[in-house]
Design a protein around this motif. Structure first.
Motif, mmCIF file in Angstrom:
data_model
loop_
_atom_site.group_PDB
_atom_site.id
_atom_site.type_symbol
_atom_site.label_atom_id
_atom_site.label_comp_id
_atom_site.label_asym_id
_atom_site.label_seq_id
_atom_site.Cartn_x
_atom_site.Cartn_y
_atom_site.Cartn_z
ATOM 1 N N VAL A 45 0.832 -1.201 0.000
ATOM 2 C CA VAL A 45 0.000 0.000 0.000
ATOM 3 C C VAL A 45 0.870 1.255 0.000
ATOM 4 C CG1 VAL A 45 -1.755 1.314 1.271
ATOM 5 C CG2 VAL A 45 -1.880 -1.185 1.191
ATOM 6 N N TYR A 95 -9.345 0.679 -0.103
ATOM 7 C CA TYR A 95 -8.030 1.073 0.424
ATOM 8 C C TYR A 95 -7.966 2.577 0.680
ATOM 9 C CZ TYR A 95 -6.052 -3.501 -0.835
ATOM 10 O OH TYR A 95 -5.773 -4.835 -0.910
ATOM 11 N N ASP A 151 -9.934 3.047 3.695
ATOM 12 C CA ASP A 151 -9.532 2.070 4.706
ATOM 13 C C ASP A 151 -10.721 1.523 5.484
ATOM 14 O OD1 ASP A 151 -7.900 0.440 6.196
ATOM 15 O OD2 ASP A 151 -7.361 1.987 7.650
#
Length: 474
Positions: free
Chosen positions: A56, A468, A471
């Motif tokens: 990430v 992502y 989150d």
């Protein structure tokens, strides 16, 4: 005493005011933060537990300015490794590894999964335990395992190649020597790997040597056993000539049969090698992030003695009669499932009997459809329980068409259908029980910056999602 209390109270108030201002400023800046996965994600199983490993990138905004509709900003970039549940996709753990300033050579890249390790390039070659996120390999660890390579592990990504077929890493050391790194033991050995050679090379060389030998035997036979010259010189009788001629012809016929058989084997090997190289090329292409929609599907397959194809009528009529695992490209084609028979040709080709092929379900059409392929094989994903395929297609023509996934049985009937909500996929991963989809649903991102992970249960078609960028699950 009272002044002292007032001073302390004022100091505390000022501190709280500054802290509040900082928090307010951070909350304002946070709206411009970006967080996304770098494809691909990797899948692991251990002791009945399954996890996904993600690399990430997090861009934290320090300041920004607006100029018309444009936002200019400065960010601090850091790279994290992340573990997610292999069933729901929910984040379970994460760990910051490096900041942008710690990395001298880019790109930061996910190399692949081997055994129980996730291999990445993050300014250096690294490996992680996906279940604990602990570092299991970096240059210092690898140098301790391989003292002769101290100072020789290359600092650039382009000198490392991960082979998904054997799960090994191949690299060129800084002195130009070639090495193979065992991704389990971390031991490196000198490598003489020749990418131009494959499993067919030795067999082809053996057949070619046999053909040369056969030609030599034919020449020797004519030179030493052909009786015509002896007869013309009067050295043998007519009856002896006839006897020798019969023996010569029989020997020559046997050599011709051997020659034809060798040519046949050579032809089959060439066909198989050609098909193998095409698959190898397709597999290599699929390892790159963000393939086009046409690259992630093919339009025919053979299964259980049957040929299956997804074509519209015009495409089927123009279809070559040899099985080929290739995509069809017409974007506006409304395709149907054809089912027929196939056989093996003289040169090892698989031949379609188009005369016997029929549309399986006459009233079912799939727009721009194909069979979704497995990245590991570049061949259609074959499902079991019940047997069938994943058909990917679009909901409408054009760039805004969203990818649909329909699971069908071999009878052509739909078991379930879903919309991915994405016009294209950055990555996908098939595990046998699930299909993981990685894409971009956030307008702030582009290219291989993926924010949306979808986990599809192949038995039910149920979808779980994780973002992502935000989150959180969706």
């Amino acid at each position: 005493m009272r002044l002292s209390k007032l001073f302390i109270g004022g100091f505390l108030f000022l501190g709280l005011l500054i802290a509040g201002f900082i928090l307010l400023l951070r909350s304002c800046l946070a709206q411009f933060d970006e967080r996304f996965a770098l494809a691909p994600v990797l899948y692991f199983e251990r002791d009945g537990r399954s996890v996904l490993f993600s690399l990430v990138q997090y861009d934290e905004t320090n300041n920004y300015s607006r100029n018309g509709g444009m936002v200019n900003k400065s960010v601090t970039t850091s790279y994290l490794v992340q573990q997610q549940d292999g069933v729901t996709g929910a984040r379970q753990a994460m760990r910051e590894i490096k900041e942008h300033r710690d990395i001298k050579n880019f790109p930061v890249d996910v190399l692949g999964a081997s055994g129980q390790l996730a291999w990445v390039f993050m300014g250096e070659l690294m490996a992680f335990d996906p279940f604990t996120l602990k570092v299991k390999a970096d240059v210092s660890i690898l140098e301790r395992s391989n003292p002769s390579l101290k100072g020789k592990f290359p600092a650039e990504r382009r000198y490392y190649q991960f082979d998904p077929a054997d799960g090994q890493l191949y690299f060129t050391a800084s002195d130009g020597s070639k090495w193979q790194l065992n991704t389990t033991t971390l031991a490196a050995v000198a490598s003489d790997r020749d990418p131009d050679k494959n499993a067919f090379t030795a067999a082809k060389e053996s057949v070619e040597q046999a053909i040369v030998l056969n030609r030599g035997q034919q020449d020797s036979l004519y030179k030493n056993e052909y009786p015509g010259k002896l007869y013309s010189q009067g050295k043998i009788s007519a009856s002896e000539y006839q006897r020798r001629q019969i023996a010569f012809a029989a020997h020559q016929k046997a050599l011709y049969r051997e020659r034809d058989s060798l040519y046949q084997v050579q032809s089959v090997l060439r066909t198989e090698e050609s098909q193998s190289r095409q698959l190898e090329s397709a597999i290599a292409s699929l390892q790159r992030s963000h393939p086009s929609f046409s690259q992630i599907k093919v339009n025919q397959d053979t299964i259980d003695g049957r040929w299956m194809g997804l074509y519209d009528r015009e495409e089927f009529e123009q279809l070559y009669d040899r099985v080929a695992w290739r995509p069809a490209y017409e974007e506006a084609a409304r395709r149907q499932l054809y089912v027929g028979e196939w056989s093996t040709g003289r040169n090892g080709d698989l031949l379609i009997d188009k005369e016997k092929a029929r549309v399986q379900v006459p009233d079912v059409y799939f727009l721009e459809a194909g069979f979704l392929v497995d990245k590991k094989t570049a061949l259609p994903i074959r499902l079991s329980g019940p047997a069938g395929y994943l058909v990917i297609h679009k909901d409408k023509i054009g760039r805004e068409g969203l990818i649909q996934v329909t699971r069908i049985g071999l009878d052509g009937k739909a078991i379930w259908k879903l919309s991915s909500g994405l016009a294209d996929w950055v990555d996908w991963l098939y595990t046998g029980r699930q299909l993981f989809l990685l894409g971009v649903s956030n307008p702030e991102l582009s290219g291989t910056q993926a924010n949306l992970l979808q986990v599809v249960d192949l038995a039910t078609g149920k979808v779980s999602s994780y973002d992502y960028f935000e989150d959180r699950g969706k």
